[in-house]
Design an enzyme around this catalytic site. Sequence first.
Site, PDB file in Angstrom:
ATOM      1  N   MET A 276      -4.579   1.655  -0.941  1.00 24.65           N
ATOM      2  CA  MET A 276      -4.982   1.614  -2.479  1.00 24.65           C
ATOM      3  C   MET A 276      -4.360   0.184  -2.941  1.00 24.65           C
ATOM      4  O   MET A 276      -3.086  -0.274  -2.553  1.00 24.65           O
ATOM      5  CB  MET A 276      -3.693   1.993  -2.727  1.00 24.65           C
ATOM      6  CG  MET A 276      -3.255   2.680  -4.789  1.00 24.65           C
ATOM      7  SD  MET A 276      -2.426   4.267  -4.766  1.00 24.65           S
ATOM      8  CE  MET A 276      -0.702   3.162  -4.162  1.00 24.65           C
TER       9      MET A 276
ATOM     10  N   SER B  11      -3.240   2.744   5.549  1.00 19.31           N
ATOM     11  CA  SER B  11      -2.188   3.147   3.996  1.00 19.31           C
ATOM     12  C   SER B  11      -3.664   3.865   3.874  1.00 19.31           C
ATOM     13  O   SER B  11      -4.109   5.238   4.753  1.00 19.31           O
ATOM     14  CB  SER B  11      -1.965   2.529   2.837  1.00 19.31           C
ATOM     15  OG  SER B  11      -1.408   2.905   1.887  1.00 19.31           O
ATOM     16  N   GLN B  12      -4.253   4.986   2.627  1.00 20.16           N
ATOM     17  CA  GLN B  12      -4.702   5.473   1.670  1.00 20.16           C
ATOM     18  C   GLN B  12      -5.806   5.909   2.589  1.00 20.16           C
ATOM     19  O   GLN B  12      -7.037   6.435   3.168  1.00 20.16           O
ATOM     20  CB  GLN B  12      -4.672   6.073   1.161  1.00 20.16           C
ATOM     21  CG  GLN B  12      -5.703   4.898   0.153  1.00 20.16           C
ATOM     22  CD  GLN B  12      -6.319   5.680  -1.442  1.00 20.16           C
ATOM     23  OE1 GLN B  12      -5.754   6.276  -2.075  1.00 20.16           O
ATOM     24  NE2 GLN B  12      -6.458   3.691  -2.011  1.00 20.16           N
TER      25      GLN B  12
ATOM     26  N   ASP C 101       9.309   2.504   4.524  1.00 23.29           N
ATOM     27  CA  ASP C 101       8.862   2.557   3.888  1.00 23.29           C
ATOM     28  C   ASP C 101       9.033   2.776   2.155  1.00 23.29           C
ATOM     29  O   ASP C 101       9.778   4.384   2.300  1.00 23.29           O
ATOM     30  CB  ASP C 101       7.606   3.584   3.588  1.00 23.29           C
ATOM     31  CG  ASP C 101       6.625   3.491   4.041  1.00 23.29           C
ATOM     32  OD1 ASP C 101       6.041   3.004   1.798  1.00 23.29           O
ATOM     33  OD2 ASP C 101       5.034   3.374   4.204  1.00 23.29           O
TER      34      ASP C 101
ATOM     35  N   HIS D  70       6.342  -0.632   3.249  1.00 20.43           N
ATOM     36  CA  HIS D  70       4.747  -0.401   3.577  1.00 20.43           C
ATOM     37  C   HIS D  70       4.078  -1.568   3.930  1.00 20.43           C
ATOM     38  O   HIS D  70       3.463  -2.541   3.591  1.00 20.43           O
ATOM     39  CB  HIS D  70       4.591   0.179   2.349  1.00 20.43           C
ATOM     40  CG  HIS D  70       3.026   0.911   2.351  1.00 20.43           C
ATOM     41  ND1 HIS D  70       3.251   1.678   3.431  1.00 20.43           N
ATOM     42  CD2 HIS D  70       1.870   1.089   1.972  1.00 20.43           C
ATOM     43  CE1 HIS D  70       1.869   2.822   3.226  1.00 20.43           C
ATOM     44  NE2 HIS D  70       0.997   2.310   2.420  1.00 20.43           N
TER      45      HIS D  70
END
Length: 298
Positions: A31, A105-106, A224, A280
């Site tokens: 993202m 991530s996503q 994170d 993250h």
Amino acid sequence: MFKLSLCLFAALCCATAAYAAPTPVVIWHGMGDSCCNPLSMGAIKKLIEQNIPNVYVLSLEIGNNVAEDEANGFLKNVNKQVEMVCEKLANDPNLANGFHGIGFSQGSQFLRAYVQRCNKPAMKNLVSVGGQHQGVYGFPKCPGANSTLCEVTRRLLNIGAYVDWIQATLVQAEYWQDPFNLKEYEEKNIFLADINNQKGTINQTYIDNLNSLNKMVLVKFTEDTMVQPRESEWFGFYAPGQDKQIISMNQTDIYQQNLLPLRTMEQAGKIDFLSVVGDHLRFTDAWFVSTIIPYLAQ
Ligand SMILES: *[C@@H]1O[C@H](CO)[C@@H](O)[C@H](O)[C@H]1NC(C)=O
Ligand SMILES: *[C@@H]1O[C@H](CO)[C@@H](O)[C@H](O)[C@H]1NC(C)=O
Ligand SMILES: *[C@@H]1O[C@H](CO)[C@@H](O)[C@H](O)[C@H]1NC(C)=O
């Protein structure tokens, strides 16, 4: 004689080339990011190319340019994104014999959706770097260059993640799992509840395709602050009905009721749990080369 040796040479040469051709790698960014930012995915692509000679690396661009790609990470229905990627990979001759996938991530759970729904061509190893396989409940920090997109996302989530039109539009709502409202999540969520087989009917194709992976590598960032809860990166989540107590993968319904083949894969040694100390996606090139490249170089 000349002809014969030429033949032989050609055969040897091709056989060697086929033997030496490394497995291609497909990257799906996170993202607020895009396919080709020289400071993020561009650098990752280069790092893979430097460490696996002659490898073909495709960093997915969702849309027709970088700006569209970044906006689509917030505002393009994930089911449509996955469909687009299915078509793109099916039509890429470089991938015809299979590939390794690495999601950030996503992008990690989106690549898993690719495996479960399409998988033609087939993925061999899936490397998930900070993915949210059980979704998120909270949106504490928003990354990326465009703060407008973040603000829009926050406001829409405040209106309600399970409102139909928001589900159909907002990517982050499509992996929003509200532990106080699991029934609504299962009914209204159009993406994550579906790929996690939580919508009441089990899709056996999802199970078979996921189980066909050689390896699923789950990287969690121990500090994170962007993914809530961070255990989602290892398929854990909040225990039902509250948002304090965390359960690990093997205590979730998905595992215990075999909604996905997590138990089978774990027992076959197909799931590797890795952790990185840090926030993250904070990792070093040295870590990436020593820990991740080996999964992509097989
Ligand atoms: C299961 O998923 C596959 C792949 O997306 C799809 O083609 C099929 O229609 C689904 N089956 C059911 C029963 O929903
Ligand atoms: C941020 O994204 C919005 C929506 O895509 C776009 O209209 C706007 O121009 C972008 N702003 C910047 C600074 O890129
Ligand atoms: C479940 O997972 C946790 C965390 O990974 C582990 O410590 C525990 O031993 C596992 N329990 C079983 C029964 O496998």
